[in-house]
Structures are given as structure tokens and as C-alpha cells.
Design an enzyme around this catalytic site. Structure first.
Site, PDB file in Angstrom:
ATOM      1  N   HIS A   1       4.900 -27.911  11.592  1.00 21.27           N
ATOM      2  CA  HIS A   1       5.202 -27.816  13.017  1.00 21.27           C
ATOM      3  C   HIS A   1       4.645 -26.578  13.693  1.00 21.27           C
ATOM      4  CE1 HIS A   1       8.261 -25.102  11.375  1.00 21.27           C
ATOM      5  NE2 HIS A   1       8.294 -24.555  12.567  1.00 21.27           N
TER       6      HIS A   1
HETATM    7  C1  UD1 Z   1      10.341 -22.567  17.355  1.00 21.41           C
HETATM    8  C2  UD1 Z   1      10.071 -21.127  16.912  1.00 21.41           C
HETATM    9  C3  UD1 Z   1       9.519 -21.123  15.502  1.00 21.41           C
HETATM   10  C4  UD1 Z   1      10.414 -21.892  14.555  1.00 21.41           C
HETATM   11  C5  UD1 Z   1      10.708 -23.273  15.100  1.00 21.41           C
HETATM   12  C6  UD1 Z   1      11.754 -23.910  14.229  1.00 21.41           C
HETATM   13  C7  UD1 Z   1       9.353 -19.672  18.775  1.00 21.41           C
HETATM   14  C8  UD1 Z   1       8.231 -18.913  19.344  1.00 21.41           C
HETATM   15  N1  UD1 Z   1       9.057 -20.477  17.744  1.00 21.41           N
HETATM   16  O1  UD1 Z   1       9.106 -23.245  17.391  1.00 21.41           O
HETATM   17  O2  UD1 Z   1       9.486 -19.789  15.051  1.00 21.41           O
HETATM   18  O3  UD1 Z   1       9.753 -22.021  13.325  1.00 21.41           O
HETATM   19  O4  UD1 Z   1      11.237 -23.158  16.430  1.00 21.41           O
HETATM   20  O5  UD1 Z   1      11.734 -25.300  14.333  1.00 21.41           O
HETATM   21  O6  UD1 Z   1      10.458 -19.536  19.222  1.00 21.41           O
HETATM   22  N2  UD1 Z   1      11.019 -29.723  21.747  1.00 21.41           N
HETATM   23  C9  UD1 Z   1      11.612 -30.934  21.950  1.00 21.41           C
HETATM   24  N3  UD1 Z   1      12.878 -31.128  21.485  1.00 21.41           N
HETATM   25  C10 UD1 Z   1      13.567 -30.155  20.825  1.00 21.41           C
HETATM   26  C11 UD1 Z   1      12.925 -28.930  20.594  1.00 21.41           C
HETATM   27  C12 UD1 Z   1      11.643 -28.728  21.067  1.00 21.41           C
HETATM   28  O7  UD1 Z   1      11.045 -31.840  22.539  1.00 21.41           O
HETATM   29  O8  UD1 Z   1      14.726 -30.380  20.440  1.00 21.41           O
HETATM   30  C13 UD1 Z   1       9.686 -29.474  22.305  1.00 21.41           C
HETATM   31  C14 UD1 Z   1       9.784 -28.374  23.374  1.00 21.41           C
HETATM   32  O9  UD1 Z   1      10.074 -28.890  24.623  1.00 21.41           O
HETATM   33  C15 UD1 Z   1       8.446 -27.724  23.293  1.00 21.41           C
HETATM   34  C16 UD1 Z   1       7.987 -27.958  21.856  1.00 21.41           C
HETATM   35  O10 UD1 Z   1       8.832 -28.940  21.311  1.00 21.41           O
HETATM   36  O11 UD1 Z   1       7.565 -28.308  24.176  1.00 21.41           O
HETATM   37  C17 UD1 Z   1       8.032 -26.699  21.043  1.00 21.41           C
HETATM   38  O12 UD1 Z   1       9.345 -26.154  21.019  1.00 21.41           O
HETATM   39  P1  UD1 Z   1       9.578 -24.572  20.970  1.00 21.41           P
HETATM   40  O13 UD1 Z   1      11.029 -24.314  20.859  1.00 21.41           O
HETATM   41  O14 UD1 Z   1       8.830 -23.913  22.045  1.00 21.41           O
HETATM   42  O15 UD1 Z   1       8.822 -24.122  19.654  1.00 21.41           O
HETATM   43  P2  UD1 Z   1       8.941 -24.617  18.152  1.00 21.41           P
HETATM   44  O16 UD1 Z   1       7.632 -25.151  17.723  1.00 21.41           O
HETATM   45  O17 UD1 Z   1      10.136 -25.474  18.014  1.00 21.41           O
HETATM   46  N1  UDP Z   2      14.971 -29.036   8.339  1.00 24.13           N
HETATM   47  C1  UDP Z   2      15.885 -29.989   8.756  1.00 24.13           C
HETATM   48  N2  UDP Z   2      15.412 -31.187   9.191  1.00 24.13           N
HETATM   49  C2  UDP Z   2      14.090 -31.488   9.232  1.00 24.13           C
HETATM   50  C3  UDP Z   2      13.162 -30.506   8.806  1.00 24.13           C
HETATM   51  C4  UDP Z   2      13.638 -29.276   8.380  1.00 24.13           C
HETATM   52  O1  UDP Z   2      17.095 -29.763   8.721  1.00 24.13           O
HETATM   53  O2  UDP Z   2      13.747 -32.596   9.651  1.00 24.13           O
HETATM   54  C5  UDP Z   2      15.506 -27.746   7.876  1.00 24.13           C
HETATM   55  C6  UDP Z   2      14.875 -27.183   6.643  1.00 24.13           C
HETATM   56  O3  UDP Z   2      15.439 -27.717   5.457  1.00 24.13           O
HETATM   57  C7  UDP Z   2      15.172 -25.715   6.825  1.00 24.13           C
HETATM   58  C8  UDP Z   2      15.050 -25.503   8.319  1.00 24.13           C
HETATM   59  O4  UDP Z   2      15.216 -26.810   8.892  1.00 24.13           O
HETATM   60  O5  UDP Z   2      16.514 -25.441   6.459  1.00 24.13           O
HETATM   61  C9  UDP Z   2      13.725 -24.912   8.664  1.00 24.13           C
HETATM   62  O6  UDP Z   2      13.499 -25.015  10.024  1.00 24.13           O
HETATM   63  P1  UDP Z   2      12.049 -25.075  10.655  1.00 24.13           P
HETATM   64  O7  UDP Z   2      11.084 -25.563   9.657  1.00 24.13           O
HETATM   65  O8  UDP Z   2      12.199 -25.823  11.920  1.00 24.13           O
HETATM   66  O9  UDP Z   2      11.787 -23.571  11.060  1.00 24.13           O
HETATM   67  P2  UDP Z   2      11.203 -22.298  10.288  1.00 24.13           P
HETATM   68  O10 UDP Z   2      11.993 -22.119   9.043  1.00 24.13           O
HETATM   69  O11 UDP Z   2       9.763 -22.530  10.056  1.00 24.13           O
HETATM   70  O12 UDP Z   2      11.398 -21.194  11.259  1.00 24.13           O
END
Ligand code: UD1
Ligand code: UDP
Length: 354
Positions: free
Chosen positions: A207
Site C-alpha cells: 500500500h
Molecule cells: C497511512 C500512513 C502510512 C501507513 C498507512 C497504514 C501517512 C502519511 N501514511 O497511509 O504511514 O502505513 O496509513 O495503512 O499518514 N482511504 C480510503 N478509506 C480509508 C482510508 C484511506 O478510501 O479508510 C483513501 C484516502 O481517502 C486516501 C488514500 O486512501 O485517498 C490514502 O490514505 P492516507 O491515509 O492518506 O494514506 P495511507 O496510504 O493509508
Molecule cells: N492488517 C489488517 N488488515 C489488512 C491488512 C493489514 O488488519 O487487511 C494489519 C496488519 O496485520 C498489521 C497492520 O494492519 O497489524 C499494519 O498496518 P498497515 O500495513 O496498514 O500499516 P503500516 O504497518 O505499514 O504502517
């Protein structure tokens, strides 16, 4: 009173582990910024892991980094002014973390940072900016691993730095048995049809902005997975759902089960039972390590140096052949090597905050 700010999936999991211990002796106000908001990215964690309901949900998500962080900063300042906490607590390195850190330090509220000192060595990684800035304005810097303590020292941040272990490890140990003893019934394809977990499978997550901005990179990772000897389960993060659907149509991968995000219990179950794991997630690569399952991290940088031993976790470029080559190496596990603490990080944090 302590005010904790969460916003993204991995922070809910860390809060599940810490709030349980912290609330035995302190009043906690929980603020959800709203950064992650889909039911399977947010609500499911609160329900499954019994996390206290947030006292506030700010409903702030999407937009550029600046827009999201700025809106959170303004809203969090208002909440902090109203609640007047003695301390603010933040986790990790998301935009929610940075916004809360800035709001707290400007209001002169002491700040506790859980997962302090992690560094990947490049500001091209947006989370690195959040980590560095948050560490520099924190009063308590709680490091999960020894290498993070060393990074803090390099930046002259050893005051208030404590090696406590990893709350993700605490969470894993706490929930592992629960995850083993329940039906895995939240596996749905992207159209919402229920799927059954294959007996043998690989687990993949991907992601990060660095991998998803370029569709070719994601395609290389998927091609590697598609060539393996068992299907791959890939819960697709909402960030790249649209791109994944496009690639599925163009490339017709045969062996990949594209599924909607699952809850934490299913995720750690799949990590623990997978043949191998391929990921760009900081959380998933640690969980693979906890479970003793070999992992390939498709990243340009090391997030968790302690996992990079004996081929237990290897870095790979997003390149089909390199991923396959990494997966074919043998790993070795030394059971005595436990760099993420003893499962009591949350107790140590609570005691230090006391
Ligand atoms: C964020 C964190 C990243 C973390 C990840 C965990 C930052 C800079 N990055 O990245 O460190 O690893 O979360 O998963 O904060 N969106 C949806 N539905 C949701 C959530 C997000 O549609 O429930 C969409 C948002 O609208 C956005 C995109 O996904 O357009 C990215 O979401 P965002 O929270 O900006 O960054 P992540 O890639 O989730
Ligand atoms: N995870 C989850 N559901 C999913 C994918 C990941 O619960 O569909 C869990 C995963 O096991 C871990 C956490 O989410 O505990 C990691 O989150 P993510 O990969 O979004 O963020 P990061 O750790 O890279 O910041």
C-alpha cells in the site's frame, strides 16, 4: 489525564494494546482524527479488539499531505484546548501523528511518542518526515528496538528515550490465541463475494505510496506472486484499490485472491499460517518475524533492521525475478533472538508515564 491521538489502522492496533493497560491507572481521552474511515479500516478494529470508543472523531481524511495535516492540526488544537490534558500520546509516523505532535508542543503539553527513533534514511519516505519531527518535539521517546535508541542518540535525542519493546509485539502475543480459535469469515473479494482461505497460501500486502504510485512496480510484485506454487491472498488497501482493479482487468492474474481489507485477527492468522509473506508494511513485516514466517519486504529501505537476520526478512526491489530469488533463500531462526522485547512494552510505557 492523557490524550491519545490515533487515525490509521496500525495505530488502532497499538492503542488496543496500550489503552488496556494505561486505563487501569490513568484517565485517557481518545481522539480519532478520521484518517482511516472505511468500516474495514477503522470500525472493525474497535469492535474486534475491544478498543474504547473514541471520545472525538474529527472526520478528517484525504487530500494532500499538507491539507490533511493542516486540517488535523487546527482541529486537534481545539480539542486539546478544551480537554487540557497533562500529556499527549501519539503512535508511529502517520500524518495524524505529526499533526498531534505539533498541536501539543505549541500548546506546551508534554508529548509521548511510541515507536520513537525509527529511521529509514530518506526524506523521500513521507513517514520519515513525520517520525523525525515528532521525535524532536517529544518529552518521552519510547523506542521499540535497540537500533531506534541508537538513531535517537545520533540526533542527540537520548533525553527521555527509553527502550521499552514493541507494543505491536504485545498485541500479537495477546491476540494470537484468539485469532487461532475463531472462524476466519471476513474474506471477501472486491465485489463482496465470500471466499474461503486456501489450505496453502502466501500472504501479501502492498500500500505504500512508493510502490503504488507506479503501476509497473505493483505489477512486478503481482507477477512474482502469480508465479508461485500456491495462491496469494492480498487484502487491497483503499489507497490502491482502483489501480488494482485496473491491473486485474489488464493482466488477468490467475493465482491471486484480491480481497477487501480484513480485520486484525484474520490478518495475523494469515501472516502466521502463510508459506511466506511479501509486504511493504512495517507492521506486517514485524508480525511475520514474530510468527517465524519468512518475509520479503518490497522497499528501498530497511524499516526494522532487527528483522533482517538469517534471511528472515529480506529487502527486494519491486522486480519479479528479485522477489522470487529472495523467496527461494533459506532462513534460519534462533529462538533466543527476541529483539522486540518481552511482550510488556505497554506496561513499561504506562509505568514511565506514571
Ligand atoms: C497511512 C500512513 C502510512 C501507513 C498507512 C497504514 C501517512 C502519511 N501514511 O497511509 O504511514 O502505513 O496509513 O495503512 O499518514 N482511504 C480510503 N478509506 C480509508 C482510508 C484511506 O478510501 O479508510 C483513501 C484516502 O481517502 C486516501 C488514500 O486512501 O485517498 C490514502 O490514505 P492516507 O491515509 O492518506 O494514506 P495511507 O496510504 O493509508
Ligand atoms: N492488517 C489488517 N488488515 C489488512 C491488512 C493489514 O488488519 O487487511 C494489519 C496488519 O496485520 C498489521 C497492520 O494492519 O497489524 C499494519 O498496518 P498497515 O500495513 O496498514 O500499516 P503500516 O504497518 O505499514 O504502517
Amino acid at each position: 489525564m492523557i490524550l491519545t491521538v490515533v487515525g490509521a489502522r496500525p495505530q488502532f492496533i497499538k492503542a488496543a494494546a496500550l489503552s488496556r493497560v494505561l486505563r487501569k491507572e490513568q484517565k485517557e481521552v481518545l481522539v480519532h482524527t478520521g484518517q482511516h474511515y472505511d468500516a474495514n479500516m477503522s470500525e472493525v478494529f474497535f469492535t474486534e479488539l475491544d478498543i474504547p470508543r473514541p471520545d472525538y472523531n474529527l472526520g478528517i481524511a484525504g487530500g494532500s499531505h499538507a491539507v490533511m495535516t493542516a486540517r488535523m492540526l487546527v482541529a486537534l488544537e481545539e480539542v486539546m484546548q478544551k480537554e487540557k490534558p497533562d500529556k499527549v500520546l501519539v503512535y508511529g509516523d502517520t500524518n495524524s501523528t505529526l499533526a498531534a505532535a505539533l498541536a501539543a508542543v505549541k500548546l506546551q503539553i508534554p508529548l509521548a511518542h511510541v515507536e520513537a527513533g525509527n529511521r529509514v534514511g530518506t526524506l523521500k519516505n513521507p513517514e520519515e518526515v513525520n517520525r523525525i519531527l515528532t521525535d524532536h518535539v517529544s518529552t518521552w521517546r519510547f523506542a521499540c528496538v535497540q537500533s531506534a535508541m541508537e538513531e535517537l542518540k545520533k540526533e542527540n535525542l537520548q533525553n527521555g528515550a527509553h527502550l521499552v519493546g514493541d507494543p505491536m509485539f504485545d498485541a500479537y502475543l495477546y491476540y494470537k490465541d484468539v485469532s487461532e480459535n475463531r472462524p476466519l469469515n471476513d474474506l471477501f473479494d472486491l465485489d463482496g463475494n465470500a471466499l474461503t482461505l486456501p489450505r496453502d497460501f502466501y500472504y501479501m500486502t502492498c500500500h505504500r505510496q512508493e510502490n503504488t504510485d507506479d503501476l509497473n512496480k505493483l505489477d512486478q510484485i503481482l507477477q512474482a506472486m502469480d508465479s508461485l506454487d500456491a495462491p496469494t491472498v492480498y487484502p487491497v488497501h483503499p489507497r490502491n484499490r482502483g489501480d488494482v482493479i485496473k491491473l486485474m482487468g489488464e493482466k488477468g492474474y490467475k493465482q491471486i485472491l484480491f480481497v477487501q481489507p480484513v480485520g486484525y485477527l484474520s490478518s495475523i492468522y494469515m501472516v502466521s499460517h502463510a508459506k511466506q509473506v511479501v509486504t511493504d508494511s512495517g507492521g506486517v513485516q514485524r508480525e511475520a518475524f514474530f510468527a517465524g514466517v519468512q518475509c520479503v519486504s518490497v522497499l528501498d529501505f530497511v524499516c526494522w533492521p532487527e528483522t533482517m537476520v538469517d534471511n528472515r526478512n529480506q529487502l527486494s526491489a519491486p522486480d519479479k525475478d528479485r522477489i522470487i530469488a529472495a523467496l527461494s533463500k533459506e532462513m534460519r531462526i534462533d529462538p533466543a533472538y527476541q529483539p522486540f522485547g518481552d511482550g510488556r512494552a505497554c506496561e513499561k510505557i504506562t509505568s514511565l508515564l506514571r
